[in-house]
Design a protein around this motif. Structure first.
Motif, short mmCIF file in Angstrom:
data_model
loop_
_atom_site.label_atom_id
_atom_site.label_comp_id
_atom_site.label_asym_id
_atom_site.label_seq_id
_atom_site.Cartn_x
_atom_site.Cartn_y
_atom_site.Cartn_z
N ALA A 1 38.00 30.00 48.46
CA ALA A 1 36.96 30.31 49.50
C ALA A 1 37.05 31.61 49.84
O ALA A 1 36.27 32.55 50.19
N LEU A 2 38.54 32.10 50.40
CA LEU A 2 38.65 33.27 50.75
C LEU A 2 38.59 34.29 49.81
O LEU A 2 37.91 35.47 50.16
N PHE A 3 38.83 33.99 48.49
CA PHE A 3 38.58 35.23 47.39
C PHE A 3 37.08 35.14 47.20
O PHE A 3 36.60 36.54 47.28
N THR A 4 36.24 34.17 47.63
CA THR A 4 34.80 34.46 47.23
C THR A 4 34.27 35.19 48.59
O THR A 4 33.41 36.18 48.31
N VAL A 5 34.64 34.93 49.59
CA VAL A 5 34.32 35.68 50.93
C VAL A 5 34.73 37.00 50.75
O VAL A 5 33.88 38.03 51.02
N PHE A 6 35.98 37.22 50.26
CA PHE A 6 36.34 38.89 49.92
C PHE A 6 35.41 39.39 49.02
O PHE A 6 35.07 40.47 49.14
N ILE A 7 34.94 38.71 47.82
CA ILE A 7 34.14 39.42 46.82
C ILE A 7 32.96 39.76 47.52
O ILE A 7 32.30 40.88 47.31
N VAL A 8 32.36 38.79 48.27
CA VAL A 8 31.01 39.09 48.91
C VAL A 8 31.14 40.26 50.01
O VAL A 8 30.38 40.97 50.12
N LEU A 9 32.37 40.36 50.66
CA LEU A 9 32.52 41.60 51.63
C LEU A 9 32.57 42.67 50.84
O LEU A 9 32.15 43.74 51.04
N LEU A 10 33.29 42.70 49.64
CA LEU A 10 33.63 43.81 48.89
C LEU A 10 32.20 44.26 48.59
O LEU A 10 32.00 45.58 48.31
N VAL A 11 31.44 43.75 47.90
CA VAL A 11 30.23 43.96 47.16
C VAL A 11 29.13 44.49 48.33
O VAL A 11 28.70 45.63 47.97
N LEU B 1 27.85 48.39 48.20
CA LEU B 1 26.41 48.75 48.42
C LEU B 1 26.15 49.53 49.57
O LEU B 1 25.01 49.93 49.48
N GLY B 2 27.22 49.71 50.31
CA GLY B 2 26.89 50.72 51.50
C GLY B 2 26.43 49.67 52.66
O GLY B 2 26.01 50.34 53.58
N LEU B 3 26.19 48.57 52.57
CA LEU B 3 25.68 47.72 53.93
C LEU B 3 26.71 47.57 55.01
O LEU B 3 25.90 47.35 56.12
N THR B 4 27.81 47.60 54.63
CA THR B 4 28.91 47.48 55.68
C THR B 4 30.09 48.32 55.54
O THR B 4 30.11 48.80 54.45
N SER B 5 30.97 48.29 56.59
CA SER B 5 32.15 49.11 56.25
C SER B 5 33.47 48.39 56.68
O SER B 5 33.82 48.60 57.80
N VAL B 6 33.89 47.21 55.92
CA VAL B 6 34.92 46.54 56.33
C VAL B 6 36.29 47.06 55.78
O VAL B 6 37.18 47.23 56.66
N PHE B 7 36.15 47.22 54.61
CA PHE B 7 37.42 47.96 53.94
C PHE B 7 37.39 49.46 53.86
O PHE B 7 36.52 49.95 53.14
N PRO B 8 38.46 49.97 54.27
CA PRO B 8 38.27 51.47 54.20
C PRO B 8 38.69 52.14 52.70
O PRO B 8 38.10 53.02 52.28
N PHE B 9 39.14 51.18 51.92
CA PHE B 9 39.38 51.81 50.35
C PHE B 9 38.22 51.91 49.59
O PHE B 9 38.07 52.38 48.47
N THR B 10 37.06 51.49 50.06
CA THR B 10 35.83 51.51 49.17
C THR B 10 34.95 52.80 49.55
O THR B 10 34.05 52.75 48.87
#
Length: 132
Positions: free
Chosen positions: A108-118, A122-131
């Motif tokens: 579940a965490l992996f799924t949430v991580f993937i959704v957040l990463l995507v 796409l530029g919709l959010t800025s959670v991870f600085p490495f993107t």
């Protein structure tokens, strides 16, 4: 009695005629606003799916893992609320395919991580600085 019928009959005929004309000339927005049974059932299922994801994210072990990975749980809840019904349905389908137990939490965490990463890519959010 006949005199009353002669007076009332034209009004009854006029009201039926005008009533049927106005029903046939209903604006398309009224017709577009109709909801089919399938659409209503899908909306109910989407709310059930969304509640299931929120319930999973409210578990202590999931929150601990999110914090350990540097993700704010409040921001995850906002993202889940912003997901479309189709995305929530897909996330629940993935959760259903995962095995029960500790692996389910990691999955579940992996799924949430993937959704957040995507959403970050796409530029919709800025959670991870490495993107960036």
């Amino acid at each position: 009695m006949k005199k009353v019928a002669r007076i009332v009959t034209p009004f009854v005929i006029a009201s039926f005629t005008l009533g049927s004309v106005s029903a046939m000339a209903a604006p398309s927005s009224v017709i577009d606003g109709l909801v089919t049974t399938q659409e209503a059932l899908n909306a109910d299922q989407a709310s059930v799916d969304r509640e299931r994801v929120v319930e999973l994210l409210s578990r202590d072990e999931v929150r601990d893992q999110l914090v350990a990975q540097g993700v704010d749980p409040a921001q995850v809840e906002q993202r889940v609320a912003a997901l479309s019904d189709q995305e929530v349905r897909e996330m629940n389908a993935r959760l259903d395919q995962m095995p029960a137990g500790a692996n389910a939490v990691v999955g579940a965490l992996f799924t949430v991580f993937i959704v957040l990463l995507v959403t970050d890519l796409l530029g919709l959010t800025s959670v991870f600085p490495f993107t960036r």
